[in-house]
Design an enzyme around this catalytic site. Structure first.
Site, PDB file in Angstrom:
ATOM      1  N   ARG A  72      22.119  13.006  14.269  1.00 23.62           N
ATOM      2  CA  ARG A  72      22.314  11.705  13.634  1.00 23.62           C
ATOM      3  C   ARG A  72      22.527  10.650  14.717  1.00 23.62           C
ATOM      4  NH1 ARG A  72      21.709   9.021   8.765  1.00 23.62           N
ATOM      5  NH2 ARG A  72      23.590   7.988   8.044  1.00 23.62           N
ATOM      6  N   THR A 117      13.239   8.496   4.141  1.00 18.86           N
ATOM      7  CA  THR A 117      13.601   9.604   5.006  1.00 18.86           C
ATOM      8  C   THR A 117      12.501  10.617   4.808  1.00 18.86           C
ATOM      9  OG1 THR A 117      15.923   9.045   4.687  1.00 18.86           O
ATOM     10  CG2 THR A 117      15.496  11.331   5.235  1.00 18.86           C
ATOM     11  N   ASN A 157      16.212   5.607   8.291  1.00 14.88           N
ATOM     12  CA  ASN A 157      16.963   5.040   7.169  1.00 14.88           C
ATOM     13  C   ASN A 157      15.979   4.395   6.202  1.00 14.88           C
ATOM     14  OD1 ASN A 157      19.071   4.482   5.491  1.00 14.88           O
ATOM     15  ND2 ASN A 157      19.635   2.573   6.500  1.00 14.88           N
ATOM     16  N   GLN A 177      20.007   2.493  10.889  1.00 14.08           N
ATOM     17  CA  GLN A 177      21.047   3.387  10.396  1.00 14.08           C
ATOM     18  C   GLN A 177      22.413   2.737  10.362  1.00 14.08           C
ATOM     19  OE1 GLN A 177      20.219   6.233   8.453  1.00 14.08           O
ATOM     20  NE2 GLN A 177      19.033   6.689  10.299  1.00 14.08           N
ATOM     21  N   SER A 194      25.959   9.993   6.171  1.00 13.49           N
ATOM     22  CA  SER A 194      24.614  10.254   5.654  1.00 13.49           C
ATOM     23  C   SER A 194      24.688  10.950   4.300  1.00 13.49           C
ATOM     24  CB  SER A 194      23.881  11.156   6.650  1.00 13.49           C
ATOM     25  OG  SER A 194      22.646  11.583   6.131  1.00 13.49           O
ATOM     26  N   SER A 195      23.543  11.022   3.638  1.00 13.29           N
ATOM     27  CA  SER A 195      23.427  11.805   2.402  1.00 13.29           C
ATOM     28  C   SER A 195      22.439  12.961   2.573  1.00 13.29           C
ATOM     29  CB  SER A 195      22.915  10.935   1.252  1.00 13.29           C
ATOM     30  OG  SER A 195      23.791   9.875   1.006  1.00 13.29           O
ATOM     31  N   GLY A 207      17.800   8.568   0.484  1.00 13.97           N
ATOM     32  CA  GLY A 207      19.095   7.908   0.635  1.00 13.97           C
ATOM     33  C   GLY A 207      20.141   8.611  -0.194  1.00 13.97           C
TER      34      GLY A 207
HETATM   35  N1  GLY Z   1      19.865   6.965   5.863  1.00 17.89           N
HETATM   36  C1  GLY Z   1      19.946   7.773   4.708  1.00 17.89           C
HETATM   37  C2  GLY Z   1      20.954   8.863   4.863  1.00 17.89           C
HETATM   38  O1  GLY Z   1      21.276   9.245   5.969  1.00 17.89           O
HETATM   39  O2  GLY Z   1      21.468   9.332   3.901  1.00 17.89           O
END
Ligand code: GLY
Length: 572
Positions: free
Chosen positions: A110, A383, A403, A422, A454-455, A476
């Site tokens: 990340r 993503t 992102n 991000q 993040s997700s 996302g």
């Molecule tokens: N940028 C989307 C995520 O990391 O969840």
């Protein structure tokens, strides 16, 4: 150094104005129009990704004797060329790896906030969030992690030569490839944004519109990939590439320095693991919220007879949306970068805690998010996801991103790659919503060197200690709910994997307080029942693009690519 930077930039400019991007190369062939295979079966190996050329790249590496990590690295770099909306070297992501006879590992590549980032950097003097400041231009970009991540994975597990894995991407960038209808539409839509946010006119901009079948050549990117191929991580984080990135920061007002680049390091982390329904789930822990949300949501619905309710019945959608609501309320309060904040992981996943969270569940009435805060346990759209399974049964599941679609729309002059946005995944201010409408608090506040929440939910599932499924998706904040729904479709509604992946999806994230649904996801009668319970239904664009591989009862691999995009699977 300055001279070298200028020279590389002017060469890039020269190339741009010679319109090198849209020529048809003479001795290079990409098989356009592409075949988008959505379901494939193979008894040895499988690759699923967002683009047919990237999937083909992975298969080629596997056939050359590369392992799953080698193929995943090659797919990642190929996506950075052929799928610029999310494939990247200027972004980051998460990798889960399960060696056939070993322990699972997760790699957090990340992005990190630049050292000079501050908690209030996107606020005006009155403390209000300045709209779009965290979304467009280099100030929105965090320090990229992808190249370091791929390098680290190769150092530990790679088999083939590093340069061999990058060469297909170099060829696709330098010799070009033909773009799909979706890519042409996306690039045309973002033309002005690319011009506004970059210091040169990037290769992605064509003055008359792009159309399907046009050739996209990215020579600056090819040169950057050459440097990465020759020098490994140093080819990106040091030398000419680092100098070009810093130059872009100075030209367009960003914070990333060459020191930030030199300091960046991806991190091996312990994956999040739990058992559910007779299976063992291996997924991503913080700084992604994905794994925690997935375990929470599956845990919250487990006591209810959801199979009896039926797929997309009002009762099933209500139950799942209420579980989603509760999990996302906890996300907003507790989750952030574990290197900066203490996250009560054990408490959030405790079964008694999850039962308590559902104590306020009413099977006839929606819970208003305004009246539902986070719980008190005892102790973060565009993503892309891809999956590789090799002939030995080693499995890799990677979610990677810029992102937003094309990140912050800044292309580094002379280096040809797009930067992420991000920083928007941080909470610019407690309670302020980001690109995905998600809110967050102190745990996800901005700080130098911190990773935004993040997700992303790359997931691997085993049964009797053997890999059974690998899956993930972009989207996302909708990522965890898409993974959740695919698993519920297979486990509780008896669907095949292709049915489960292609089924329409819905999403609730606590705030905003509504269930967003894909067009046509729910019958009119079901929507009316949900509205009577107090739910607000909000139709929206497609949710996620799930890529998945599953072991079939005959021992073969089944690859499934989402029909929502150009995604393609191949196996053998
Ligand atoms: N940028 C989307 C995520 O990391 O969840």
């Amino acid at each position: 150094m300055l001279f070298m930077t200028r020279l590389i930039i002017s060469l890039g400019l020269c190339c741009t104005f010679m319109a090198c991007r849209a020529q048809t190369p003479s001795k290079w062939y990409t098989p356009f129009p592409y075949t988008h295979t959505k379901v494939a079966e193979g008894d040895s190996a499988m690759v699923v990704s967002a683009h047919p050329l990237a999937t083909q790249t992975g298969i080629d590496i596997l056939r050359k004797g590369g392992n799953a990590i080698d193929a995943a690295i090659a797919v990642h770099f190929a996506l950075a060329v052929v799928y610029p909306q999310a494939g990247n070297i200027g972004g980051g992501g998460f990798m889960l790896y399960l060696p056939k006879d070993g322990n699972p590992v997760s790699l957090d590549f990340r992005e990190k906030a630049p050292a000079a980032a501050t908690e209030k950097m996107y606020l005006d003097s009155a403390g209000q969030v300045i709209a779009q400041k965290s979304r467009y231009g280099p100030l929105a970009s965090a320090v990229p992690g992808s190249v370091d991540g791929m390098w680290k994975a190769h150092q530990r597990f790679g088999k083939l030569n590093w340069g061999e894995l990058i060469q297909p991407a170099v060829d696709l960038a330098r010799k070009g490839y033909q773009i799909t209808t979706q890519e042409a539409e996306n690039l045309n839509r973002e033309k002005r944004m690319f011009v506004r946010n970059s210091s040169i006119v990037p290769d992605f901009v064509k003055f008359d519109d792009w159309k399907a079948g046009d050739w996209l050549l990215q020579r600056d990117l090819a040169n950057t990939l050459d440097r990465i191929s020759a020098d490994g991580r140093a080819g990106f984080y040091e030398g000419a590439t680092a100098a070009l990135l810093q130059h872009e920061m100075e030209a367009k007002g960003g914070l990333i320095t060459t020191q930030d680049l030199a300091n960046y390091s991806s991190t091996w982390r312990k994956p999040l693991e739990f058992d559910h329904n007779g299976y063992h789930v291996i997924t991503m822990g913080p700084p992604s919220s994905g794994g925690i949300l997935l375990e929470q949501m599956l845990g919250m619905i487990a006591p209810y007879p959801i199979t009896q309710y039926g797929f997309h019945s009002a009762a099933a959608v209500h139950l799942m949306a209420e579980a989603e609501r509760r999990a996302y309320a906890d996300r907003a309060q507790y989750l952030g970068d574990p290197d900066f904040v203490k996250i009560p992981v054990k408490g959030l996943l405790d079964s008694a805690y999850l039962a308590k969270r559902m104590a306020s569940f009413n099977d006839k009435k929606s819970t208003e998010s305004a009246n539902l805060g986070p719980g008190i346990p005892k102790e973060s759209e565009e993503t892309t996801h891809f999956v590789v399974i090799d002939t030995d049964g080693n499995a890799v599941s990677i979610t990677t991103t810029l992102n937003d679609t094309y990140g912050c729309r800044t292309v580094v002059a002379g280096a040809g790659f797009i930067l992420n946005n991000q920083m928007d995944d941080f909470s610019a201010k407690p309670g302020a919503s980001n690109l995905y409408g998600a809110v967050g608090g102190k745990a996800n506040a901005i700080a130098g060197n911190k990773r935004p929440l993040s997700s992303m939910t790359p997931t691997l599932i085993t049964q009797n200690n053997k890999i059974w499924m690998a899956l993930g998706t972009p989207g996302g904040t909708t990522i965890p709910t898409s993974v959740f729904q695919v698993l519920v479709n297979v486990w509780y509604f008896g669907m095949t994997l292709p049915e489960a992946v292609q089924a329409k999806r819905f999403h609730h994230q606590w705030r905003p307080d509504h269930i967003s649904i894909e067009e046509g996801a729910l019958p009119e009668a079901v929507m009316q029942s949900l509205e009577k319970m107090g739910h607000i239904i909000q139709p929206r664009t497609p949710i996620g693009r799930v890529e998945a591989v599953m072991r079939l009862p005959n021992g073969h691999w089944q690859g499934v690519a989402d029909t929502r995009g150009d995604d393609t699977t191949q196996g053998y």
